[in-house]
Motif scaffolding. Structure first.
Motif, short mmCIF file in Angstrom:
data_model
loop_
_atom_site.label_atom_id
_atom_site.label_comp_id
_atom_site.label_asym_id
_atom_site.label_seq_id
_atom_site.Cartn_x
_atom_site.Cartn_y
_atom_site.Cartn_z
N SER A 195 0.80 -1.22 0.00
CA SER A 195 0.00 0.00 0.00
C SER A 195 0.84 1.28 0.00
CB SER A 195 -0.93 0.00 1.20
OG SER A 195 -0.17 -0.14 2.38
N ASP A 196 2.10 1.23 0.52
CA ASP A 196 2.90 2.45 0.57
C ASP A 196 3.98 2.50 -0.51
OD1 ASP A 196 4.34 0.41 1.61
OD2 ASP A 196 5.19 1.55 3.27
N CYS A 197 3.83 1.68 -1.53
CA CYS A 197 4.82 1.63 -2.61
C CYS A 197 4.34 2.50 -3.77
CB CYS A 197 5.02 0.18 -3.07
SG CYS A 197 5.91 0.04 -4.63
N ILE A 198 5.14 3.50 -4.15
CA ILE A 198 4.65 4.43 -5.20
C ILE A 198 4.47 3.72 -6.54
CG2 ILE A 198 5.40 6.63 -4.20
CD1 ILE A 198 7.75 6.60 -6.12
N PHE A 199 5.30 2.73 -6.82
CA PHE A 199 5.14 2.05 -8.11
C PHE A 199 3.90 1.14 -8.09
CE2 PHE A 199 9.81 2.53 -9.72
CZ PHE A 199 9.61 3.89 -9.84
N CYS A 200 3.56 0.58 -6.93
CA CYS A 200 2.28 -0.16 -6.84
C CYS A 200 1.12 0.81 -7.03
CB CYS A 200 2.17 -0.88 -5.50
SG CYS A 200 3.14 -2.41 -5.41
N LYS A 205 1.61 -8.74 -17.03
CA LYS A 205 2.75 -8.97 -16.13
C LYS A 205 3.55 -7.73 -15.79
CE LYS A 205 3.58 -13.62 -17.97
NZ LYS A 205 2.62 -13.48 -19.09
N ILE A 206 3.59 -6.78 -16.71
CA ILE A 206 4.48 -5.61 -16.52
C ILE A 206 3.79 -4.31 -16.92
CG2 ILE A 206 6.59 -6.97 -16.90
CD1 ILE A 206 6.74 -5.70 -19.73
N LEU A 207 4.39 -3.23 -16.43
CA LEU A 207 3.96 -1.88 -16.83
C LEU A 207 5.24 -1.09 -17.14
CD1 LEU A 207 1.71 0.34 -16.95
CD2 LEU A 207 2.20 0.79 -14.54
N VAL A 208 5.19 -0.32 -18.22
CA VAL A 208 6.32 0.55 -18.58
C VAL A 208 5.79 1.97 -18.67
CG1 VAL A 208 8.14 1.03 -20.26
CG2 VAL A 208 7.35 -1.34 -19.93
N PHE A 209 6.46 2.88 -17.97
CA PHE A 209 6.03 4.28 -17.99
C PHE A 209 7.26 5.17 -18.02
CE2 PHE A 209 7.01 4.72 -13.46
CZ PHE A 209 6.82 3.43 -12.99
N ASN A 210 7.04 6.45 -18.37
CA ASN A 210 8.16 7.38 -18.46
C ASN A 210 8.60 7.84 -17.08
OD1 ASN A 210 8.53 7.57 -21.34
ND2 ASN A 210 6.54 8.58 -21.41
N ASP A 211 9.93 7.93 -16.89
CA ASP A 211 10.47 8.42 -15.62
C ASP A 211 10.12 9.89 -15.47
OD1 ASP A 211 13.08 7.33 -13.68
OD2 ASP A 211 12.48 9.44 -13.61
N LYS A 243 3.84 -7.64 -10.08
CA LYS A 243 4.08 -8.25 -8.76
C LYS A 243 5.06 -7.37 -7.98
CE LYS A 243 6.15 -12.29 -6.56
NZ LYS A 243 6.86 -13.56 -6.74
N HIS A 244 4.74 -7.10 -6.72
CA HIS A 244 5.67 -6.30 -5.91
C HIS A 244 6.86 -7.16 -5.49
CE1 HIS A 244 7.06 -3.09 -3.26
NE2 HIS A 244 7.49 -4.08 -2.50
N ILE A 245 8.03 -6.78 -6.00
CA ILE A 245 9.30 -7.37 -5.56
C ILE A 245 10.17 -6.16 -5.23
CG2 ILE A 245 11.32 -8.74 -6.21
CD1 ILE A 245 9.57 -9.97 -8.50
N SER A 246 10.71 -6.11 -4.02
CA SER A 246 11.33 -4.83 -3.63
C SER A 246 12.66 -4.56 -4.31
CB SER A 246 11.45 -4.73 -2.11
OG SER A 246 12.14 -5.83 -1.61
N SER A 247 13.46 -5.58 -4.58
CA SER A 247 14.75 -5.31 -5.25
C SER A 247 15.31 -6.60 -5.80
CB SER A 247 15.75 -4.69 -4.27
OG SER A 247 16.34 -5.71 -3.47
N LEU A 248 16.42 -6.49 -6.50
CA LEU A 248 17.10 -7.70 -7.00
C LEU A 248 17.53 -8.60 -5.86
CD1 LEU A 248 19.56 -6.79 -9.93
CD2 LEU A 248 17.59 -8.31 -10.01
N VAL A 308 13.54 3.70 -5.10
CA VAL A 308 12.17 3.17 -5.04
C VAL A 308 12.28 1.65 -4.91
CG1 VAL A 308 9.96 2.92 -6.19
CG2 VAL A 308 11.23 5.08 -6.38
N PHE A 309 11.72 1.12 -3.83
CA PHE A 309 11.91 -0.30 -3.54
C PHE A 309 10.77 -1.16 -4.08
CE2 PHE A 309 15.31 1.62 -1.40
CZ PHE A 309 16.30 0.65 -1.36
N HIS A 310 10.63 -1.05 -5.40
CA HIS A 310 9.82 -1.96 -6.23
C HIS A 310 10.69 -2.14 -7.46
CE1 HIS A 310 5.65 -3.14 -7.96
NE2 HIS A 310 6.55 -3.43 -8.89
N ILE A 311 11.17 -3.35 -7.65
CA ILE A 311 12.19 -3.58 -8.69
C ILE A 311 11.76 -2.94 -10.02
CG2 ILE A 311 11.32 -5.82 -9.48
CD1 ILE A 311 14.22 -6.82 -9.45
N HIS A 312 12.71 -2.28 -10.67
CA HIS A 312 12.40 -1.62 -11.94
C HIS A 312 13.64 -1.57 -12.81
CE1 HIS A 312 13.52 1.35 -8.88
NE2 HIS A 312 14.11 2.03 -9.85
#
Ligand code: AMP
Length: 113
Positions: A2-7, A24-30, A45-50, A95-99
């Motif tokens: 709920s507190d993840c900006i990318f979610c 499965k994925i979303l692509v947007f401009n930085d 899917k929320h995955i925080s990092s590698l 941002v701790f949602h892998i991107h």
């Protein structure tokens, strides 16, 4: 998450300019582009990092890598591009949602800063 900006972007609670989306994925401009083209690819899917991936994410991570080419083509990056995944504090991840950063339309420098 709920507190993840990318979610929140994924759920449409924060506006973004979508370049590509599928199940499965979303692509947007930085929002703070570091090149004339600077896109972010996230898994839905929320995955925080590698550092937080697991074996069950292997197909999704492979799917993302394979989609980079298609998204780069969509954005007209015919002359090449750079793909970056920042991880953790020293990697300058903010941002701790892998991107996956996909940057193009300028010559990149090496080594990166
Ligand atoms: P990183 O430092 O690798 O975690 O990258 C996070 C990226 O997210 C940065 O390039 C930010 O400019 C970008 N960013 C942060 N908030 C937003 C947002 N609301 N919309 C689009 N990009 C964002």
């Amino acid at each position: 998450m709920s507190d993840c900006i990318f979610c929140m972007i994924k759920e449409g609670k924060i506006p973004s300019s979508t370049v590509y989306e599928d199940d499965k994925i979303l692509v947007f401009n930085d929002v703070d582009p570091q090149a004339p083209v600077h896109m972010l690819m996230i898994p839905k899917k929320h995955i925080s990092s590698l550092n937080e991936t697991s074996e069950e994410d292997e197909a999704l991570l492979g799917y993302m890598m394979n989609k980079v080419r298609d998204v780069a083509k969509l954005a007209g990056l015919d002359n090449g591009y750079r793909v970056v995944i920042n991880c953790g504090e020293d990697g300058m991840q903010t941002v701790f949602h892998i991107h996956v950063h996909i940057l193009g339309k300028r010559k990149m420098l090496w080594p990166p800063g």
